[in-house]
Write an enzyme that holds these catalytic residues in place. Structure first.
Site, PDB file in Angstrom:
ATOM      1  N   CYS A   2      49.453 -13.641   4.333  1.00 46.29           N
ATOM      2  CA  CYS A   2      49.775 -13.909   5.825  1.00 46.29           C
ATOM      3  C   CYS A   2      51.207 -12.900   6.079  1.00 46.29           C
ATOM      4  CB  CYS A   2      50.521 -15.369   6.167  1.00 46.29           C
ATOM      5  SG  CYS A   2      51.493 -16.047   5.067  1.00 46.29           S
ATOM      6  N   ASN A  11      54.549 -15.380   3.807  1.00 50.94           N
ATOM      7  CA  ASN A  11      54.077 -15.797   2.601  1.00 50.94           C
ATOM      8  C   ASN A  11      54.930 -17.358   2.407  1.00 50.94           C
ATOM      9  OD1 ASN A  11      54.325 -15.200  -1.070  1.00 50.94           O
ATOM     10  ND2 ASN A  11      52.689 -16.042   0.113  1.00 50.94           N
ATOM     11  N   CYS A  33      54.201 -19.981   4.885  1.00 51.00           N
ATOM     12  CA  CYS A  33      53.616 -20.979   5.680  1.00 51.00           C
ATOM     13  C   CYS A  33      52.146 -21.053   5.183  1.00 51.00           C
ATOM     14  CB  CYS A  33      53.776 -20.930   7.168  1.00 51.00           C
ATOM     15  SG  CYS A  33      55.459 -21.072   7.655  1.00 51.00           S
ATOM     16  N   ARG A  34      51.337 -20.030   5.976  1.00 48.09           N
ATOM     17  CA  ARG A  34      49.857 -20.040   5.882  1.00 48.09           C
ATOM     18  C   ARG A  34      49.275 -19.784   4.554  1.00 48.09           C
ATOM     19  NH1 ARG A  34      49.372 -16.206  10.772  1.00 48.09           N
ATOM     20  NH2 ARG A  34      51.009 -15.268   9.638  1.00 48.09           N
ATOM     21  N   SER A  35      49.725 -18.483   3.667  1.00 46.58           N
ATOM     22  CA  SER A  35      49.038 -18.177   2.560  1.00 46.58           C
ATOM     23  C   SER A  35      49.541 -19.280   1.545  1.00 46.58           C
ATOM     24  CB  SER A  35      49.133 -16.699   2.397  1.00 46.58           C
ATOM     25  OG  SER A  35      50.535 -16.534   2.102  1.00 46.58           O
ATOM     26  N   ASP A  41      49.925 -18.885  13.535  1.00 48.41           N
ATOM     27  CA  ASP A  41      51.224 -18.819  12.958  1.00 48.41           C
ATOM     28  C   ASP A  41      51.980 -20.067  13.465  1.00 48.41           C
ATOM     29  OD1 ASP A  41      53.672 -18.406  11.764  1.00 48.41           O
ATOM     30  OD2 ASP A  41      53.788 -16.552  12.393  1.00 48.41           O
TER      31      ASP A  41
HETATM   32  P1  4NP Z   1      53.815 -17.183   7.766  1.00 51.61           P
HETATM   33  O1  4NP Z   1      54.708 -17.761   8.650  1.00 51.61           O
HETATM   34  O2  4NP Z   1      53.191 -15.722   7.856  1.00 51.61           O
HETATM   35  O3  4NP Z   1      52.664 -18.095   7.608  1.00 51.61           O
HETATM   36  O4  4NP Z   1      54.433 -17.359   6.107  1.00 51.61           O
HETATM   37  C1  4NP Z   1      55.801 -16.920   8.929  1.00 51.61           C
HETATM   38  C2  4NP Z   1      56.989 -17.117   8.540  1.00 51.61           C
HETATM   39  C3  4NP Z   1      57.873 -16.550   8.675  1.00 51.61           C
HETATM   40  C4  4NP Z   1      57.990 -15.656   9.737  1.00 51.61           C
HETATM   41  C5  4NP Z   1      56.874 -15.340  10.306  1.00 51.61           C
HETATM   42  C6  4NP Z   1      55.840 -16.168  10.195  1.00 51.61           C
HETATM   43  N1  4NP Z   1      59.204 -14.957  10.171  1.00 51.61           N
HETATM   44  O5  4NP Z   1      59.111 -14.176  11.227  1.00 51.61           O
HETATM   45  O6  4NP Z   1      60.069 -14.968   9.519  1.00 51.61           O
END
Ligand code: 4NP
Length: 159
Positions: free
Chosen positions: A8, A11, A13-15, A126
């Site tokens: 994602c 790294n 939340c989703r992945s 997200d």
């Molecule tokens: P992820 O979520 O891609 O599912 O881990 C996010 C975590 C952090 C951010 C964006 C999405 N960020 O902008 O910091």
């Protein structure tokens, strides 16, 4: 041994959620030693951090443990993994751009395309800037996607 890398943006939340759900599924199916899994992000802002507390808490309520430290995708991943699975369309485009010229063997695909009977080309939304509901949605999609991914691996890789 078949290997899968979930990717994602951050790294955190989703992945890691997909990785945790897949680990629980593989454990339940007795396939933990047949399929190796990991996760990474296209961005490096959170490198070294544990998964987001909101993701970890939502997963724990379903009996799923999230583990590991965030890291960025690296060139070697395209050689070391059989499958690299993007959580959304932007991650997919970024991975394809990174893969260009690397001559790696990894098959790059979109996570929700593995949801059986689901529409194609959909993102795992997200949840980072949203409310608690977003983390439940991610878990729901990860449940369905990991089941579909495992079914795909069973038919294509004979695991
Ligand atoms: P992820 O979520 O891609 O599912 O881990 C996010 C975590 C952090 C951010 C964006 C999405 N960020 O902008 O910091």
């Amino acid at each position: 041994m078949v290997s899968v890398l979930f990717v994602c943006l951050g790294n955190i939340c989703r992945s890691p959620t997909a990785e945790g759900v897949m680990a629980a599924l593989l454990e339940a199916e007795g396939l933990g030693d047949r399929i190796a899994i990991d996760s990474a992000g296209t961005g490096a802002w959170h490198a070294g951090e544990a998964p987001d507390r909101r993701s970890t808490a939502a997963a724990r309520r379903r009996g799923v443990q999230l583990a590991g430290q965030a890291r960025r995708v690296r060139s070697a991943d395209f050689h070391e993994f059989d499958h690299i699975v993007a959580m959304d369309g932007q991650n997919l485009a970024d991975l394809r751009a990174m893969a260009r010229g690397l001559d790696g063997g990894a098959q790059i695909s979109l996570f929700r395309d593995f949801v059986e009977g689901g529409e194609r080309d959909l993102d795992v939304p997200d949840p980072y800037y949203g409310g608690a509901n977003g983390f439940e949605t991610v878990l729901d999609i990860c449940d369905a996607g990991c089941r579909g991914l495992l079914a795909h691996l069973r038919t294509t890789c004979g695991v």
